[in-house]
Design an enzyme around this catalytic site. Structure first.
Site: not given
Ligand code: NAP
Length: 287
Positions: A53, A97, A120
Site C-alpha cells: 500500500k 491494518q 477503508d
C-alpha cells in the site's frame, strides 16, 4: 471456449493513471493527499500488505505515514493515536491494518476513525450510507470488483449474483454493491447447504471464503462471470484463490486470476478513496 481473463493489473493501471492525474491537480492547488497506516504486531501478511500500500502511495504521489506498534500496545494508546490523526490536516485517510491482535476490540478502533477519513470504508456510518445509496467511502475490495465489472462492460442488472462469504469487509458489501446495480443477490456462507446448487445458478459468482481452490469448473454455470477474491496457499505453498482456476477457466465466460485479479484493484480503490477524502476537504473548505 476458454474464459476471458479479467486482468486486474491492467485494469488497476488504467484507474491508477487517472487517480495519479488527480493527485497532480490537487498538488497544483497546494494539497498533497495523505494516508496514515497503522500496523500492529508482527503478522507477516499484514506487513506485506502495508508495504504494498505504501509503495503504491509513493508511486502515485500520495504522502504516506506508517505508525507501527508491537503486539502489546494498549487499546487506549491506539485510540489516542487515531484521535491525533483525525485532527491532523495533512492526513486525509486513516487505515488500520486488520487483523488486530487479540485483546483489542476491532470495532472500537474502527469506529474511532472519523468517517470522513475512513478510506477503508469500514466505519458503520460509511456502511450505512452505502446501504441506503448515499455518497460514502466504499470498502476497497468490493468497490474494486465493481470497477472491474464496469471496465469489462459487464452489467450486473437482472443477473443472479451469488456471493460466497458474508464478512463485513468483502462478502456483505460486495452483495450490497451488486444489489445497487440491480443484480439479484444470494449470499452463501459456511452454513449454506448444497452450495453447488447456488454456484451453478450464478451469472456472477464472487468467491470470498478463503478456501483454497474449493470451487471447480463443474460447480460453475457455463459462461458465468467468476470473481475470485480468495488469497490462500495451496498444498505446495503457492498463492491461489478460492477457485480452481485450471478447471474453472473452461466453464466460465470471464474469470479473475490469483494473483493479478482482485488484489491490485483493492489497493487502487484505497488510493481512490484517499484522493477523494483529500478532494472533499477542499470542497468543504476545511483545508
Ligand atoms: P472471512 O472473514 O474469514 O470470511 C469468510 C467467509 O466465507 C465467511 O462468511 C464464511 O462463512 C464463509 N465460508 C468459509 N468457508 C466456507 C465454505 N466452505 N463454504 C461457504 N462459505 C464459507 O474472510 P474475508 O476477510 O472475507 O476474506 C475472504 C478471502 O478473501 C480470504 O482468502 C482473504 O485473504 C481474501 N481477501 C482478498 C482481498 C484482495 O484484495 N484480494 C481482500 C480481502 C480479503 P461464515 O460467516 O458462516 O463463517
Amino acid at each position: 471456449m476458454p474464459a476471458r481473463i479479467i486482468d486486474g493489473k491492467k485494469i488497476a493501471k488504467h484507474y491508477r493513471n487517472s487517480i495519479t492525474e488527480e493527485v497532480k491537480q490537487l498538488k497544483q492547488k497546494g494539497m498533497v493527499p495523505g494516508l496514515a497506516v497503522i500496523l500492529v504486531g508482527e503478522n507477516s501478511a499484514s506487513q506485506t500488505y502495508v508495504r504494498m500500500k505504501r509503495k503504491t502511495c509513493e508511486e502515485m504521489g500520495i504522502h504516506s505515514v506508517l505508525i507501527q506498534y508491537g503486539d502489546q500496545v494498549g487499546q487506549n494508546e491506539l485510540l489516542d493515536k487515531i484521535d491525533q490523526l483525525n485532527n491532523d490536516s495533512s492526513i486525509h485517510g486513516i487505515l488500520v491494518q486488520l487483523p488486530l491482535p487479540e485483546g483489542i476490540q476491532t470495532e472500537k478502533v474502527i469506529e474511532r476513525i472519523s468517517p470522513d477519513k475512513d478510506v477503508d470504508g469500514f466505519h458503520p456510518i460509511n456502511i450505512g450510507r452505502m446501504m441506503i445509496g448515499e455518497d460514502a467511502f466504499l470498502p476497497c475490495t468490493p468497490y474494486g470488483i465493481l470497477k472491474m465489472l464496469q471496465y469489462e462492460n459487464i452489467d450486473p442488472s437482472g443477473k443472479h449474483a451469488v456471493i460466497i462469504g458474508r464478512s463485513n469487509i468483502v462478502g456483505k458489501p460486495a452483495g450490497q454493491l451488486l444489489l445497487r446495480e440491480n443484480a439479484t443477490v444470494t449470499y452463501c456462507h459456511s452454513k449454506t447447504e448444497n452450495l453447488t446448487a447456488y454456484t451453478r445458478n450464478a451469472d456472477i459468482l464472487i468467491a470470498a471464503a478463503g478456501r483454497a481452490k474449493f470451487i471447480h469448473g463443474n460447480d460453475i454455470k457455463p459462461g458465468a462471470v467468476v470473481i475470485d477474491v480468495g488469497m490462500n496457499r495451496d498444498e505446495a505453498g503457492v498463492l491461489c484463490g478460492d477457485i480452481d482456476f485450471d478447471s474453472a477457466k473452461n466453464t466460465a465466460g470471464y474469470i479473475t486470476p490469483v494473483p493479478g485479479g482482485v488484489g491490485p484493484m483493492t489497493i487502487t480503490m484505497l488510493m481512490y478513496n484517499t484522493v477523494k477524502a483529500a478532494r472533499k476537504t477542499i470542497e468543504n473548505g476545511i483545508q
